[in-house]
Design an enzyme around this catalytic site. Structure first.
Site, PDB file in Angstrom:
ATOM      1  N   GLY A 148      21.969 -31.031  16.641  1.00 20.91           N
ATOM      2  CA  GLY A 148      21.547 -30.036  15.664  1.00 20.91           C
ATOM      3  C   GLY A 148      20.064 -29.825  15.534  1.00 20.91           C
ATOM      4  O   GLY A 148      19.634 -28.894  14.866  1.00 20.91           O
ATOM      5  N   ASP A 149      19.232 -30.683  16.111  1.00 22.70           N
ATOM      6  CA  ASP A 149      17.792 -30.574  15.869  1.00 22.70           C
ATOM      7  C   ASP A 149      17.010 -31.030  17.097  1.00 22.70           C
ATOM      8  O   ASP A 149      16.174 -31.925  17.030  1.00 22.70           O
ATOM      9  CB  ASP A 149      17.428 -31.430  14.647  1.00 22.70           C
ATOM     10  CG  ASP A 149      16.047 -31.120  14.089  1.00 22.70           C
ATOM     11  OD1 ASP A 149      15.507 -30.054  14.404  1.00 22.70           O
ATOM     12  OD2 ASP A 149      15.523 -31.947  13.328  1.00 22.70           O
ATOM     13  N   LEU A 150      17.289 -30.408  18.228  1.00 26.39           N
ATOM     14  CA  LEU A 150      16.646 -30.804  19.477  1.00 26.39           C
ATOM     15  C   LEU A 150      15.266 -30.173  19.594  1.00 26.39           C
ATOM     16  O   LEU A 150      15.123 -28.952  19.627  1.00 26.39           O
ATOM     17  CB  LEU A 150      17.503 -30.386  20.676  1.00 26.39           C
ATOM     18  CG  LEU A 150      17.019 -30.824  22.048  1.00 26.39           C
ATOM     19  CD1 LEU A 150      16.898 -32.333  22.122  1.00 26.39           C
ATOM     20  CD2 LEU A 150      17.959 -30.327  23.122  1.00 26.39           C
ATOM     21  N   TRP A 151      14.248 -31.012  19.585  1.00 32.13           N
ATOM     22  CA  TRP A 151      12.872 -30.559  19.772  1.00 32.13           C
ATOM     23  C   TRP A 151      12.065 -31.757  20.252  1.00 32.13           C
ATOM     24  O   TRP A 151      12.536 -32.885  20.261  1.00 32.13           O
ATOM     25  CB  TRP A 151      12.315 -29.933  18.499  1.00 32.13           C
ATOM     26  CG  TRP A 151      12.119 -30.888  17.342  1.00 32.13           C
ATOM     27  CD1 TRP A 151      13.093 -31.508  16.616  1.00 32.13           C
ATOM     28  CD2 TRP A 151      10.879 -31.330  16.824  1.00 32.13           C
ATOM     29  NE1 TRP A 151      12.542 -32.300  15.664  1.00 32.13           N
ATOM     30  CE2 TRP A 151      11.174 -32.218  15.760  1.00 32.13           C
ATOM     31  CE3 TRP A 151       9.554 -31.070  17.118  1.00 32.13           C
ATOM     32  CZ2 TRP A 151      10.180 -32.843  15.013  1.00 32.13           C
ATOM     33  CZ3 TRP A 151       8.571 -31.692  16.362  1.00 32.13           C
ATOM     34  CH2 TRP A 151       8.891 -32.556  15.330  1.00 32.13           C
ATOM     35  N   ASN A 202      11.940 -35.295  18.681  1.00 32.94           N
ATOM     36  CA  ASN A 202      13.106 -36.173  18.724  1.00 32.94           C
ATOM     37  C   ASN A 202      13.261 -36.842  20.083  1.00 32.94           C
ATOM     38  O   ASN A 202      14.367 -37.193  20.477  1.00 32.94           O
ATOM     39  CB  ASN A 202      14.380 -35.391  18.383  1.00 32.94           C
ATOM     40  CG  ASN A 202      14.446 -35.011  16.931  1.00 32.94           C
ATOM     41  OD1 ASN A 202      13.621 -35.431  16.131  1.00 32.94           O
ATOM     42  ND2 ASN A 202      15.412 -34.201  16.574  1.00 32.94           N
TER      43      ASN A 202
END
Length: 112
Positions: free
Chosen positions: A84-87, A90
């Protein structure tokens, strides 16, 4: 048939715990229906966080039609684990220098 596949087929949408995208809380209550989960736990939740009355009214009107949007795939959406929060924030390395990707916002959502 593989037991893991059976479990995936019967799993609802959501996750074991609530999490966050950055500082934004993300509710993950287990929900059997994809459209309901997406409408209530993703879109409506984000709209409420704005506190903007006009946007909430417009959003509510749009979300009432979400079933129509998903009608072509009704009944065929399978829960799949999503990142949900791939950047780049991370990504890290373990002690041996191997890359590690972690995610504070994963959940079971639409498989596509």
């Amino acid at each position: 048939e593989d037991e893991d596949e059976d479990e995936e087929e019967s799993r609802p949408f959501g996750f074991f715990v609530d999490n966050s995208i950055g500082a934004t809380p993300q509710p993950n209550d287990w929900t059997a229906d994809w459209v309901e989960f997406y409408r209530e736990k993703r879109l409506w939740h984000q709209l409420k966080l704005t506190g903007d009355t006009k946007l909430l009214r417009l959003g509510e009107t749009a979300l009432e039609r979400l079933d129509e949007v998903f009608s072509p795939v009704a009944g065929s959406v399978r829960p799949s684990i999503l990142h949900g929060d791939l950047w780049s924030g991370n990504v890290a390395a373990d002690r041996a220098g191997n890359p590690v990707i972690y995610d504070p916002a994963c959940y079971y959502g639409h498989h596509e």
